[in-house]
Design a protein around this motif. Sequence first.
Motif, short mmCIF file in Angstrom:
data_model
loop_
_atom_site.label_atom_id
_atom_site.label_comp_id
_atom_site.label_asym_id
_atom_site.label_seq_id
_atom_site.Cartn_x
_atom_site.Cartn_y
_atom_site.Cartn_z
N THR A 185 53.06 -23.65 32.01
CA THR A 185 52.17 -23.70 33.18
C THR A 185 50.91 -22.88 32.92
N GLY A 244 48.92 -27.31 32.08
CA GLY A 244 50.13 -27.53 32.89
C GLY A 244 49.85 -27.31 34.37
N ASP A 296 58.23 -21.65 32.27
CA ASP A 296 57.28 -20.95 31.40
C ASP A 296 57.86 -19.57 31.14
N HIS A 318 53.52 -28.81 27.86
CA HIS A 318 52.18 -28.20 27.77
C HIS A 318 52.26 -26.80 27.17
N THR A 323 58.06 -22.43 18.69
CA THR A 323 58.16 -23.61 19.57
C THR A 323 58.25 -24.91 18.77
N THR A 334 51.59 -34.28 25.52
CA THR A 334 50.16 -34.23 25.19
C THR A 334 49.83 -32.88 24.55
N ARG A 348 51.43 -30.81 21.25
CA ARG A 348 51.32 -31.01 19.80
C ARG A 348 52.58 -31.75 19.36
N ASP A 371 50.77 -38.61 23.30
CA ASP A 371 49.40 -38.56 22.78
C ASP A 371 49.40 -37.93 21.40
N VAL A 372 50.50 -37.26 21.07
CA VAL A 372 50.62 -36.54 19.81
C VAL A 372 52.00 -36.81 19.23
N GLY A 382 43.74 -37.07 24.19
CA GLY A 382 43.83 -36.34 25.47
C GLY A 382 42.55 -35.57 25.78
#
Length: 332
Positions: A148, A152, A170, A201, A208, A229, A231, A255-256, A301
Amino acid sequence: MNIACFETTPTDSDRLAAALPGHELRFFPEPLTEQNADLAKDCEAISVFIYSELTEKTLSKLPGLRSIATRSTGFDHIDLDECLQRDISVMNVPSYGENTVAEHTFALILALSRNVHKSYARGQKGDYSIDGLMGFDLAGRTLGVIGTGRIGMHVIRIAKGFGMHVLAYDTRRDVFLSEILHFRYAELDEVLESSDIVTLHIPLLESTRHFMDHDKISRMKRGSLLINTSRGGIIDNPALIEGLDRGVLAGAGLDVVEGEEHIREENQCLHKNCSARKAEHAAENRDLLSRDNVVFTPHIGFYSQEALLRILDTTAENLRAFADGKSINTVR
Ligand code: NAD
């Protein structure tokens, strides 16, 4: 200052050249790699997008380099430890409008929820039937937002406009905004198990990488959608493929994708020498992109007229500040 700019289009070069008078600028459409690093060997500064490989080996070929201005928010393509060793300053574009990527996130969600991509493909063939195209309302559904931060939080604002419930996860909670925007933070398991759509996000860090692995995808609500969107490396491709095959996921909006930088070289990759992992990524991505419940865009994006100009203007400001001995937007 000699500045080499890689991965540039004519729009990029016109805008940067106009904003940086008095500097020697060179523009190259291709990414910077170990193989073509000679192009920048006399430069004090370079500007790149995300497909350049700023590894220890590439940096070792740039002895005069003092500054890197990436035209992106993410900087996972740059070896920051090596930059620290070599005293190279790294500047990014921390924000160019969180709305831009958030709006694209909803383009992917709506394509899947209302079968826009399937309708378009039928229309192209002159087929006007509606069989199998029934979608679902977003109003009343639960959106799970992982991360967030700037993007986000804007996704949450848009979701509220659609009348969605929002659950968020988060590692740093913004309790104030959760009260103002009427969403609830929850543990990750609850977000995964209770959301009709999960959207990612978070940044790509070593911690990660493959955040959405087999275990987490298995915990998602049966028939839900996964949107990425952020990575590509945040999702483990084989786990995503398995989730789609088993019907845990009804679809994915991407998108990725991991290994996206090799998609254009796919034929090369399948037929010539390339690493085993690169060939695996190529095969996984071919599988994912051929499915009619996967909506894919080629990392666009960020790519709106307004955002692009803001990215170029911030990059020019970063380079001007560095030339004047100041540091702004440094990530190292
Ligand atoms: P941000 O830094 O504002 O927000 C990231 C959030 O993720 C933070 O709130 C942070 O606390 C949280 N986070 C970090 N690690 C976490 C973890 N392990 N678990 C849970 N939360 C965690 O970043 P942003 O501006 O919102 O951008 C998010 C990402 O979107 C960027 O890192 C970038 O990779 C990606 N991005 C993609 C595009 C595109 O064109 N598709 C454009 C811009 C940014």
